[in-house]
Design a protein around this motif. Structure first.
Motif, PDB file in Angstrom:
ATOM      1  N   LEU A  93       0.721  -1.332  -0.108  1.00 20.19           N
ATOM      2  CA  LEU A  93       0.033  -0.056  -0.112  1.00 20.19           C
ATOM      3  C   LEU A  93       0.920   1.233  -0.007  1.00 20.19           C
ATOM      4  CD1 LEU A  93      -2.562  -0.939   2.650  1.00 20.19           C
ATOM      5  CD2 LEU A  93      -2.872  -0.546   0.315  1.00 20.19           C
ATOM      6  N   GLN A  97      -2.637   5.591  -0.512  1.00 25.14           N
ATOM      7  CA  GLN A  97      -3.625   4.843  -0.388  1.00 25.14           C
ATOM      8  C   GLN A  97      -3.806   4.768   1.118  1.00 25.14           C
ATOM      9  OE1 GLN A  97      -1.594   1.577  -2.568  1.00 25.14           O
ATOM     10  NE2 GLN A  97      -3.298   1.652  -4.182  1.00 25.14           N
ATOM     11  N   ALA A 116      -7.591  -2.215  -2.856  1.00 26.27           N
ATOM     12  CA  ALA A 116      -6.611  -1.189  -3.435  1.00 26.27           C
ATOM     13  C   ALA A 116      -5.233  -1.663  -3.919  1.00 26.27           C
ATOM     14  CB  ALA A 116      -6.552  -0.286  -2.137  1.00 26.27           C
ATOM     15  N   PRO A 123      -5.871   6.863  -4.866  1.00 31.73           N
ATOM     16  CA  PRO A 123      -6.430   7.365  -3.647  1.00 31.73           C
ATOM     17  C   PRO A 123      -8.019   7.850  -3.932  1.00 31.73           C
ATOM     18  CG  PRO A 123      -4.420   8.371  -3.577  1.00 31.73           C
ATOM     19  CD  PRO A 123      -4.720   7.596  -5.039  1.00 31.73           C
ATOM     20  N   ILE A 126     -10.196   5.096  -4.260  1.00 32.95           N
ATOM     21  CA  ILE A 126     -10.444   4.437  -2.629  1.00 32.95           C
ATOM     22  C   ILE A 126     -11.487   5.369  -1.895  1.00 32.95           C
ATOM     23  CG2 ILE A 126      -9.531   4.051  -0.575  1.00 32.95           C
ATOM     24  CD1 ILE A 126      -6.796   3.541  -1.902  1.00 32.95           C
TER      25      ILE A 126
END
Length: 140
Positions: A93, A97, A116, A123, A126
């Motif tokens: 990650l 993120q 993710a 981002p 997400i």
């Protein structure tokens, strides 16, 4: 506090983001005008150096605090991951993120973390995927 969501969660401090930056920009314009109109005198060069240093200070104060907040968020989300799954955050990650995942509710955190990683979500993607928004009122 205002309700936060994926479209409205940025925080601005008007005195810092708008007033201070406006004053520094105005001072820069004045310093350049004085330098051009009066020539290279000690005071006009000094004025320009002061304004440039204030501009750098303005930029770095914001930059350093944001980097520090990102480190704190990574530590908080790492602990949250451990609390929810018994495992630390996956190192694949990215910082961005992880910062985006802080808005996900506990019920969707693990699934969204995996998604993710697998789909290399940006981002913004997400944040859009979050169904149970977890507000962050402490970020500056």
């Amino acid at each position: 506090m205002q309700e936060q969501n994926s479209k409205k969660h940025a925080r601005y401090v008007p005195g810092f983001h708008f007033l201070t930056s406006g004053i520094i920009i105005a001072a820069l314009i004045i310093a350049v005008v004085l330098l051009v109109s009066t020539g290279f005198s000690l005071s006009s060069v000094f004025d320009l150096l002061v304004v440039l240093s204030l501009g750098l200070l303005f930029f770095y104060v914001r930059q350093f605090s944001t980097v520090n907040q990102d480190r704190i968020i990574r530590a908080e989300e790492n602990f949250r991951s451990y609390r929810l799954t018994g495992k630390a955050l996956d190192q694949r990650l990215t910082k961005s993120q992880v910062v985006a995942l802080r808005f996900a509710g506990d019920e969707e955190f693990s699934v969204l973390s995996e998604k993710a990683i697998e789909e290399n979500l940006k981002p913004s993607d997400i944040k859009k995927a979050v169904r149970q928004w977890r507000a962050d009122h402490h970020r500056v």
